[in-house]
Design an enzyme around this catalytic site. Structure first.
Site, PDB file in Angstrom:
ATOM      1  N   ASP A 106     -34.155 -49.603  23.490  1.00 13.72           N
ATOM      2  CA  ASP A 106     -33.034 -50.048  24.309  1.00 13.72           C
ATOM      3  C   ASP A 106     -32.470 -51.324  23.689  1.00 13.72           C
ATOM      4  OD1 ASP A 106     -31.454 -50.225  26.800  1.00 13.72           O
ATOM      5  OD2 ASP A 106     -33.073 -49.011  27.633  1.00 13.72           O
ATOM      6  N   ASP A 208     -27.365 -50.665  26.183  1.00 13.87           N
ATOM      7  CA  ASP A 208     -27.165 -51.018  27.586  1.00 13.87           C
ATOM      8  C   ASP A 208     -25.732 -51.488  27.856  1.00 13.87           C
ATOM      9  OD1 ASP A 208     -28.684 -51.408  30.093  1.00 13.87           O
ATOM     10  OD2 ASP A 208     -28.073 -53.499  29.856  1.00 13.87           O
ATOM     11  N   GLU A 263     -24.607 -46.699  26.852  1.00 13.43           N
ATOM     12  CA  GLU A 263     -24.456 -46.523  28.297  1.00 13.43           C
ATOM     13  C   GLU A 263     -23.051 -47.022  28.619  1.00 13.43           C
ATOM     14  OE1 GLU A 263     -26.478 -47.932  32.507  1.00 13.43           O
ATOM     15  OE2 GLU A 263     -26.050 -49.366  30.925  1.00 13.43           O
ATOM     16  N   HIS A 338     -33.649 -44.173  34.785  1.00 12.50           N
ATOM     17  CA  HIS A 338     -34.344 -45.210  35.567  1.00 12.50           C
ATOM     18  C   HIS A 338     -33.440 -45.896  36.587  1.00 12.50           C
ATOM     19  CE1 HIS A 338     -32.182 -47.140  32.388  1.00 12.50           C
ATOM     20  NE2 HIS A 338     -32.327 -48.300  32.991  1.00 12.50           N
ATOM     21  N   ASP A 339     -32.150 -45.605  36.590  1.00 13.64           N
ATOM     22  CA  ASP A 339     -31.222 -46.256  37.519  1.00 13.64           C
ATOM     23  C   ASP A 339     -30.825 -45.353  38.686  1.00 13.64           C
ATOM     24  OD1 ASP A 339     -31.087 -48.646  36.098  1.00 13.64           O
ATOM     25  OD2 ASP A 339     -29.479 -47.903  34.798  1.00 13.64           O
TER      26      ASP A 339
HETATM   27  C1  GLC Z   1     -28.113 -51.014  32.724  1.00 12.02           C
HETATM   28  C2  GLC Z   1     -29.559 -50.631  32.876  1.00 12.02           C
HETATM   29  C3  GLC Z   1     -30.070 -51.171  34.175  1.00 12.02           C
HETATM   30  C4  GLC Z   1     -29.925 -52.667  34.149  1.00 12.02           C
HETATM   31  C5  GLC Z   1     -28.521 -53.108  33.810  1.00 12.02           C
HETATM   32  C6  GLC Z   1     -28.486 -54.548  33.411  1.00 12.02           C
HETATM   33  O1  GLC Z   1     -27.312 -50.414  33.663  1.00 12.02           O
HETATM   34  O2  GLC Z   1     -29.718 -49.257  32.756  1.00 12.02           O
HETATM   35  O3  GLC Z   1     -31.376 -50.785  34.457  1.00 12.02           O
HETATM   36  O4  GLC Z   1     -30.299 -53.202  35.389  1.00 12.02           O
HETATM   37  O5  GLC Z   1     -27.979 -52.393  32.743  1.00 12.02           O
HETATM   38  O6  GLC Z   1     -29.083 -54.729  32.166  1.00 12.02           O
END
Ligand code: GLC
Length: 570
Positions: A106, A208, A263, A338-339
């Protein structure tokens, strides 16, 4: 692998691979401190390889004070104490490569931790060489223009810092200050750090909130109609985003055979190719959020929509995105991470009667779509939402701080807790259920978050290993089906029934080879007739998660609840 005469141009390992995401905190603890660790992953590598997956995406394992479970990094080049050491990391990486598994890490570079040495320096004074590694609003210019924050209790993305008499920006928690990509020095630091991991042999990055990197440093006022929580589209696609991604590609990515997946909240379908058209030299893939928003309150990605969702809308999202990448670019196909909650609970059905078919139907779906499939650990055994009752059980900053926000505003806390039972990120973060021993075999200590009790019954690896027709063994079989048919990877996708709210039917075709995929999203037996234009002599069953007659020469099908069938049309 079946061969076809039509040439498939541009074959790539990351198009043909299947991704397995590990949330390290919850995978396997070996030290007894109740937190998963790298030694735990090493211990489970044979299991992961036995699934048939190819690529492991690991959530952040870097040094971190864990305000947001590792998404707040205090040192990008060292390993979080709770997870182990760099030596463990090296052993883990070698163990993966020895088994033919690739590792995607990540990359969290929209923000760092406030405990990162850069920020500790940056907040000392405006003259400090690290000051401009972050975004600041000098107090003499008055109160900064409104910016909302995901995790801030006051919903304010600016935090006043007295040493510098300035506010720093944090789109996430106040311990996650946003990095200033306008600063070329910061960008070089990031590229050097990426190179450090690539030189170790890492095979790629999941990036991310990559769509948030670029900010207009003048911080113009928000559009009049912006409302709290609907800020994602305002934050995404800043003015220099593509310039940065292009530079990152030129400076680092192009030197290695690696995979990148961004992402990308706020990125819309008409912008898709700007990120992943090969000619633009930016990313390989990204995660869009259209599906993640489907069952959510308009504009609020962590709140359920009481109206639920419709299968026709689900199909439309996947069909439209498939079309976006039909000639160029490549998609990523995912139902969970995970979100967001567990996929069988969210998109299928986790009741006793339907859980097994629903979980395997969803496996069939991900493994028969065009695009790289991403599975989240535990989905292979059909892990379900835990549905906590009380705020004390939650560990996620997102839920905890929203609770505080609502409490401060005298809002309806019970309604919030009810909503979080379905919406909360912690649903996806409960420990992997390995066996029926105490703590599901995850830890000998006290787990950092509760373990779902259904490990005692049918949702564990150990129980499903020995059951021939388990969710786990279906997952393995279905992976073999995908891997032995290039058509399921590269073939054209055609949706057959746009508006049917119970069955999702499509074909995948390459040259003369054709597969028909029928998926039931219904709790009843459903009848389905194929459109007349689909010509074939008979449909040869390749796989199904329930009993069916083998071959069909007619066009009428009956599907049991949550049944999935893959036919080859001959
Ligand atoms: C992304 C991650 C998440 C995190 C956020 C801030 O959305 O997937 O888990 O809290 O970024 O880094």
């Amino acid at each position: 692998m079946s061969s076809t005469s039509q040439e498939i141009t541009d074959r790539k390992w990351w198009k043909e691979g299947i991704v397995y995401q590990i949330y390290p905190r919850s995978f396997q603890d070996t030290s007894g401190n109740g937190i998963g660790d790298l030694r735990g992953i090493i211990q489970r590598l044979d299991y992961i390889a036995s699934l048939g997956v190819d690529i492991i995406w690991l959530n952040p394992v870097y040094a971190s004070p864990n305000d947001d479970n590792g998404y707040d990094i205090s040192d990008y080049r060292s390993i979080m104490d709770e997870f182990g050491t760099m030596e463990d990391f090296n052993v883990m990486l070698k163990g993966m490569h020895d088994r033919g598994l690739k590792l995607v890490m990540d990359l969290v570079v929209n923000h760092s931790s406030d405990e990162h040495h850069w920020f500790k320096e940056a907040r000392k004074s405006r003259e400090n060489p690290y000051h401009h590694y972050y975004h600041w609003w000098p107090a003499e210019k008055g109160t900064p223009p409104k910016r909302w924050s995901y995790f801030d209790v006051e919903h304010d993305a600016w935090n006043y810092e007295k040493n510098t008499n300035a506010y720093y920006l944090h789109y996430f928690s106040e311990k996650q200050p946003d990095l200033n990509w306008e600063n070329p020095k910061l960008r070089q630091e990031v590229y050097d750090m990426m190179r450090f991991w690539f030189e170790k042999g890492v095979d790629g990055f999941r990036m991310d909130v990559i769509s948030f990197l670029s900010k207009d440093p003048s911080f113009p006022g928000l559009p009049e109609d912006s409302v709290p929580d609907d800020f994602i589209s305002v934050y995404a696609n800043g003015p220099r985003l593509h310039e940065y991604l292009n530079e990152m590609n030129r400076e680092v990515l192009s030197d290695f055979d690696v995979m990148t997946v961004g992402e990308a909240p706020g990125v819309t379908i008409d912008q898709a190719l700007d990120f992943v058209d090969d000619d633009r030299k930016e990313l390989n893939m990204f995660f869009h959020f259209d599906l993640m928003a489907l069952d959510r309150f308009p504009g609020e990605v962590f709140k359920m929509n009481p109206d639920g969702w419709e299968l026709s809308a689900f199909k439309k999202i996947f069909s439209d995105w498939d079309a976006a990448f039909s000639k160029k670019g490549w998609g990523s196909i995912y139902l969970s991470n995970h979100d967001f909650p567990r996929s069988v609970s969210r998109w299928g059905n986790d009741s006793d009667a339907h859980w097994k078919n629903a979980a395997t139907m969803l496996h069939t779906f991900l493994l028969t779509m065009r695009g790289t499939p991403y599975f989240y650990y535990g989905d292979e055994i059909g892990m379900t939402n835990i549905r906590f009752d009380t705020i004390e059980e939650y560990r996620d900053i997102n839920t905890i701080n929203k609770y505080k926000q609502i409490k401060a505003a005298n809002g309806d806390l019970q309604a919030f807790l009810d909503d979080q039972k379905d919406a909360s990120r912690d649903n996806a973060r409960t420990p992997m259920q390995w066996d029926t021993s105490v703590n599901a075999g995850f830890t000998t200590g006290t787990s950092w978050i509760s373990i779902n009790n259904n490990y005692k019954d049918r949702i564990s690896v150990a129980v499903q290993e020995i059951e021939e027709h388990s969710v786990l063994n279906y997952f393995r079989k279905m992976i073999k089906v995908r891997k032995s048919n290039l058509t399921l990877i590269y073939g054209t996708y055609q949706l057959l029934n746009v508006s049917n709210e119970n069955i999702y039917a499509y074909t995948r075709s390459l040259d003369k080879e054709r597969f028909l995929i029928l998926l039931s999203f219904s709790t009843s037996t459903e009848h389905f007739s194929l459109p007349k234009e689909i010509n074939y002599n008979y449909a040869k069953k390749i796989i199904s998660n329930d009993l069916i007659a083998d071959d069909k020469t007619y066009k009428e099908f009956m599907l049991k609840p949550y049944q999935a069938i893959v036919y080859q049309l001959l």
